[in-house]
Design an enzyme around this catalytic site. Structure first.
Site, short mmCIF file in Angstrom:
data_model
loop_
_atom_site.label_atom_id
_atom_site.label_comp_id
_atom_site.label_asym_id
_atom_site.label_seq_id
_atom_site.Cartn_x
_atom_site.Cartn_y
_atom_site.Cartn_z
N SER A 1 141.37 13.57 -29.93
CA SER A 1 140.59 14.80 -29.77
C SER A 1 140.93 15.81 -30.86
O SER A 1 142.07 15.90 -31.30
CB SER A 1 140.86 15.43 -28.40
N ASN B 1 135.60 6.88 -28.45
CA ASN B 1 135.40 7.45 -27.11
C ASN B 1 134.93 6.38 -26.14
O ASN B 1 133.87 6.50 -25.53
CB ASN B 1 134.38 8.60 -27.15
N LYS C 1 141.63 11.00 -21.78
CA LYS C 1 140.73 11.60 -22.78
C LYS C 1 139.39 11.97 -22.14
O LYS C 1 138.80 13.01 -22.44
CB LYS C 1 140.52 10.63 -23.94
N GLU D 1 136.70 20.11 -20.94
CA GLU D 1 136.05 20.78 -22.08
C GLU D 1 134.65 21.25 -21.68
O GLU D 1 134.25 22.38 -21.99
CB GLU D 1 135.98 19.80 -23.24
N TYR D 2 133.90 20.39 -20.99
CA TYR D 2 132.56 20.79 -20.50
C TYR D 2 132.69 22.03 -19.62
O TYR D 2 131.90 22.98 -19.74
CB TYR D 2 131.95 19.66 -19.65
N HIS E 1 139.90 15.07 -20.22
CA HIS E 1 139.96 16.15 -21.22
C HIS E 1 138.55 16.61 -21.58
O HIS E 1 138.26 17.81 -21.61
CB HIS E 1 140.69 15.66 -22.48
N ASN E 2 137.66 15.65 -21.85
CA ASN E 2 136.30 16.01 -22.23
C ASN E 2 135.56 16.69 -21.08
O ASN E 2 134.76 17.60 -21.29
CB ASN E 2 135.53 14.77 -22.70
#
Length: 485
Positions: free
Chosen positions: A131, A105, A186, A193-194, A189-190
């Site tokens: 992921s 990451n 990525k 996600e949060y 993406h995270n």
């Protein structure tokens, strides 16, 4: 070793490394492994890797010598200095055209820097987002590679074989773009996600505190929601979490301390948005919600001292649950719209040619935010590759317009009950702000010009012409230079 035996190598045998290595080998690719702590490597070779097509090395020279050319080395170590140290150790052992792949990451500016540096040594560099967590690494993750484009033909057969697949069998891995593009996507993406997780948490809180539903009843609600437009991995696991009891018979969700952790990728996303001037309001609120949750002792004390004036829920529970479903879906659209806005801005800033529909496909399986909803995003960009904002796509525009009444009722109810819903609320505010043709920024510019002579543009003049008013009658004609922070 004189004869190379492995198609690819992997360094770093923690949970993700072990599982990804097993995944690669299970798909028919012989693989070499190395770990800084030799005992860890040896335990793996005599344990989970026993009898399989693995080559274990206790030193980097033997590890590199075991790889077929062009050598492909995946690094799955802690982001930061450990990656740089390994790159320095590998460079003297590799030859022109060999490929170093950072699967951790890493922060995308580091990947931009490393790509340039490794290429200057005659090698190729890939920064790949991976992921899906432990299970995804073993069974098929979503993969987002970017960096040296010349590396892609060499790693594509492996990556697209080991990655997750969509329900239609398409690989959830595609070349993202130059230098740091893979790690940037990525990171976004995270961030999404949060946002997704916080939205679900807010809905859970409203279900629990407003309607008084039990965990078993909420389990049933999420079970039903997972059969429709909200079908996703995060809704699925929320459903499962609400049904689990510990050995004492306690419902586990009720005994978990309400203080959330974070590893920093959400913060990186917010900082990147600020750097590019993108209003990533929902994800920002999700990050700050975690920060507020971490202040547990302060909140406990404040709860003792501050007495709010709030009402109690007296509406139709079934209708409110339906409103919550609609509000959650509408807010989810906003979250992804903002994420794509950020990627669009970054592509312009860094010169990346991002395939927005392809990114939705990459996220369709294997990753934490996987959902049926991403198929609709793919269709939106297929209809219009130059789509400026997901909210103006016909499908998503209609979805928002038909759900906004329920969305507004949810926000009002939360405010009246004193139940915070920062992400649901900020999503609605962004929706209202984006669809408004005249915002009060005219007054803001007047204020800036009043105290700092920052100038303003006029509605009756062409864009790009700037004016200043001597508001007090005492100022001069000197103005500040126009700039955008």
């Amino acid at each position: 070793m004189s004869t190379p035996v492995s198609d690819i190598g992997l360094i770093g045998l923690a949970v993700m490394g072990e599982n990804l290595a097993l995944n690669i080998e299970s798909k028919g690719f012989p693989i070499s492994v190395y770990n800084r702590t030799a005992a860890k490597m040896e335990a793996f070779m005599t344990g989970r890797a026993k009898g399989k097509k693995f080559h274990g090395s206790t030193n980097l020279a033997d590890f590199v010598a075991s790889l077929k050319r062009p050598r492909k080395v995946i690094l799955l170590v802690k982001a930061g200095s450990a990656v740089d140290e390994l790159i320095e150790q590998l460079i003297p052992l590799l030859e022109s055209g060999d490929i170093i792949i950072d699967g951790g990451n890493s922060h995308f500016p580091d990947t931009i820097r490393r790509t340039k540096y490794v290429e200057s040594k005659g090698l190729l560099f890939v920064g790949s987002g991976v992921s899906g967590g432990e299970e995804g690494a073993l069974k098929g993750p979503s993969m987002m590679p970017g960096g040296s484009a010349a590396a892609w033909p060499h790693i594509q057969p492996i990556f697209q074989t080991i990655c997750a697949k969509t329900p239609d069998g398409e690989p959830c891995c595609e070349w993202i773009g130059e230098n740091g593009a893979g790690h940037f996507v990525k990171m976004v993406h995270n961030g999404i996600e949060y946002g997704d997780m916080q939205l679900i948490c807010e809905v859970y809180d409203l279900l629990k505190r407003a309607t008084g539903l039990s965990n078993a009843e909420m389990h049933d609600v999420f079970t039903e929601w997972n059969k429709g437009e909200l079908d996703s991995y995060l809704i699925e696991i929320t459903r499962d979490i609400l049904a689990v009891k510990d050995e004492s018979g306690h419902e586990v969700i009720d005994v978990i301390l309400d203080a959330a952790g974070q590893k920093g990728t959400g913060k990186w996303t917010v900082v990147a948005a600020l750097d590019d001037g993108m209003p990533l309001t929902l994800i920002s609120e999700a990050v700050f919600a975690r920060c507020l949750s971490a202040a547990k002792s302060e909140r406990v004390e404040a709860a003792r001292q501050i007495k709010p004036v709030v009402s109690t829920f007296s509406g139709d529970k079934k209708a409110f649950i339906n409103d919550l479903r609609q509000a959650l879906f509408a807010s989810k659209i906003v979250s992804y719209a903002q994420g794509y806005q950020l990627m669009r801005a970054a592509a312009k800033t860094y010169g990346w040619k991002l395939n927005n529909g392809g990114i939705a496909l990459v996220w369709r399986g294997g990753c934490i935010i996987r959902s049926a909803f991403l198929g609709d995003i793919k269709k939106a960009f297929d209809r219009n590759p130059g789509l400026v904002n997901l909210m103006v796509d016909p499908f998503f525009r209609e979805a928002l317009e038909t759900r906004q009444a329920a969305w507004r009722r949810v926000i009002v109810q939360g405010v009246q009950l004193g139940i915070p819903a920062p992400c649901l609320s900020s999503a609605l505010s962004y929706f209202d702000g984006y669809r408004t043709d005249r915002l009060p920024a005219n007054l803001l510019q007047a204020q800036r010009d009043y105290f700092g002579a920052h100038t303003y543009e006029r509605t009756d003049k062409p864009r790009g012409q700037f004016f200043h008013t001597n508001w007090t009658g005492r100022g001069g004609s000197t103005t500040s230079q126009t700039y955008t922070a």
